[in-house]
Design a protein around this motif. Structure first.
Motif, PDB file in Angstrom:
ATOM      1  N   ALA A   8      59.597  -2.050  18.752  1.00  0.00           N
ATOM      2  CA  ALA A   8      59.566  -1.465  19.937  1.00  0.00           C
ATOM      3  C   ALA A   8      61.123  -1.292  20.359  1.00  0.00           C
ATOM      4  O   ALA A   8      62.022  -2.287  20.070  1.00  0.00           O
ATOM      5  CB  ALA A   8      58.973  -2.011  21.002  1.00  0.00           C
ATOM      6  N   LYS A   9      61.501  -0.384  21.093  1.00  0.00           N
ATOM      7  CA  LYS A   9      62.883  -0.305  21.592  1.00  0.00           C
ATOM      8  C   LYS A   9      63.008  -0.931  22.931  1.00  0.00           C
ATOM      9  O   LYS A   9      62.108  -0.689  23.917  1.00  0.00           O
ATOM     10  CB  LYS A   9      63.511   1.043  21.438  1.00  0.00           C
ATOM     11  N   VAL A  10      64.218  -1.381  23.461  1.00  0.00           N
ATOM     12  CA  VAL A  10      63.995  -2.116  24.916  1.00  0.00           C
ATOM     13  C   VAL A  10      63.750  -0.748  25.746  1.00  0.00           C
ATOM     14  O   VAL A  10      63.311  -1.155  27.041  1.00  0.00           O
ATOM     15  CB  VAL A  10      65.575  -2.721  24.993  1.00  0.00           C
ATOM     16  N   GLU A  11      63.911   0.296  25.696  1.00  0.00           N
ATOM     17  CA  GLU A  11      63.766   1.239  26.566  1.00  0.00           C
ATOM     18  C   GLU A  11      62.441   2.104  26.297  1.00  0.00           C
ATOM     19  O   GLU A  11      62.147   3.048  27.378  1.00  0.00           O
ATOM     20  CB  GLU A  11      65.036   2.386  26.359  1.00  0.00           C
ATOM     21  N   ASP A  12      61.960   1.506  25.348  1.00  0.00           N
ATOM     22  CA  ASP A  12      60.527   2.102  25.226  1.00  0.00           C
ATOM     23  C   ASP A  12      59.435   1.865  26.603  1.00  0.00           C
ATOM     24  O   ASP A  12      59.718   0.928  27.350  1.00  0.00           O
ATOM     25  CB  ASP A  12      59.437   1.499  24.176  1.00  0.00           C
ATOM     26  N   SER A  13      58.243   2.670  26.801  1.00  0.00           N
ATOM     27  CA  SER A  13      57.468   2.329  27.771  1.00  0.00           C
ATOM     28  C   SER A  13      56.262   1.661  27.376  1.00  0.00           C
ATOM     29  O   SER A  13      56.203   1.312  26.053  1.00  0.00           O
ATOM     30  CB  SER A  13      56.791   3.674  28.383  1.00  0.00           C
ATOM     31  N   ILE A  14      55.655   0.806  28.274  1.00  0.00           N
ATOM     32  CA  ILE A  14      54.587  -0.053  27.903  1.00  0.00           C
ATOM     33  C   ILE A  14      53.275   0.504  27.040  1.00  0.00           C
ATOM     34  O   ILE A  14      52.739  -0.004  26.188  1.00  0.00           O
ATOM     35  CB  ILE A  14      53.987  -1.037  29.037  1.00  0.00           C
ATOM     36  N   PHE A  15      53.264   1.771  27.549  1.00  0.00           N
ATOM     37  CA  PHE A  15      52.239   2.625  26.589  1.00  0.00           C
ATOM     38  C   PHE A  15      52.549   2.922  25.286  1.00  0.00           C
ATOM     39  O   PHE A  15      51.799   3.001  24.476  1.00  0.00           O
ATOM     40  CB  PHE A  15      52.054   4.008  27.443  1.00  0.00           C
ATOM     41  N   ALA A  16      53.927   3.353  24.998  1.00  0.00           N
ATOM     42  CA  ALA A  16      54.392   3.425  23.584  1.00  0.00           C
ATOM     43  C   ALA A  16      54.319   2.127  22.684  1.00  0.00           C
ATOM     44  O   ALA A  16      54.014   2.126  21.510  1.00  0.00           O
ATOM     45  CB  ALA A  16      55.724   3.836  23.644  1.00  0.00           C
TER      46      ALA A  16
END
Length: 238
Positions: A92-100
């Motif tokens: 995951a990337k730090v800017e991803d949403s919790i849904f992603a």
């Protein structure tokens, strides 16, 4: 599923970038493995920490991949360094949403998911348990209140209309989850701030929504759901 908060008292929280939640969930309790770490050492860490995966990083903390128990068991020699394996690189990337992040974890069945920054540097990891707990909070899972499950055609579904019907009956929606239903339908799961759902149901039916299930949200039911939630958390810790 998508989660829509409609309680106007929570406007500040609703408009917050969900990537902020990801930063809050990042852990470094389990150290990543070096590319030079022998496979046997990685396996020992997995057994001690009760996980089935371990992030692998370079000396400069570049994320190199995720090694699994099955990868190690398939190696001919457990003294070999894990950096020699062709490792998948789910992250995951730090800017991803919790849904992603939830989608990535569920598709890969990972016991933990590494998190990287824009330079692909390793920042830590997120566990399925932490995501479950955060989603429980975001969706008001532990709050008492009635619940309505409904269906409608995609073109007829209106969160604003549903919220208006609810507020006209002196309640608010504390959580609204949606799910595709067939090719052109939507199924919605609504959590209300109050227990009495009959007047809301009548309003929804007058506007063409099909009611599939109703739970009045009494204390006995709330206690049961809390017990189930705690049991799920205990299961994720195993």
């Amino acid at each position: 599923m998508n989660s829509i908060k409609t309680d106007t008292e929570n406007t500040k929280t609703d408009t917050t970038d969900l990537s902020i939640l990801i930063s809050k969930l990042i852990s470094n309790a389990i150290p990543p493995a070096s590319v030079r770490e022998p496979a046997s050492g990685c396996l020992s860490v997995m057994e001690e920490c009760k996980v089935q995966h371990l992030p692998v990083v370079s000396s400069g903390m570049d994320y190199c991949g995720l090694v699994s128990e099955s990868d190690i068991h398939a190696m001919p020699d457990s003294s070999m360094a894990v950096g020699g394996l062709a490792l998948p690189q789910p992250c995951a990337k730090v800017e991803d949403s919790i849904f992603a992040v939830l989608n990535s974890v569920s598709q890969g069945k990972y016991s933990l998911l590494p998190v990287v920054d824009s330079q692909h540097k390793y920042r830590g990891y997120i566990t399925p348990q932490s995501i479950i707990e955060e989603l429980a909070s975001l969706t008001s899972a532990e709050m008492p209140g009635g619940e309505i499950e409904l269906e409608s055609e995609d073109r007829d579904f209106s969160p604003a209309l549903i919220s208006g019907i609810t507020e006209n009956n002196s309640m608010k929606i504390t959580s609204l989850l949606t799910q595709r239903s067939g090719a052109h339908g939507i199924r919605a799961f609504i959590k209300l701030s109050g227990h009495e759902t009959s007047s809301v149901i009548q309003g929804l039916e007058r506007n063409g929504y099909r009611i599939r299930n109703v739970r009045q949200g009494d204390q006995k039911y709330s206690d049961m759901m809390e017990d189930r939630y705690k049991a799920l958390v205990r299961y994720m810790e195993m």
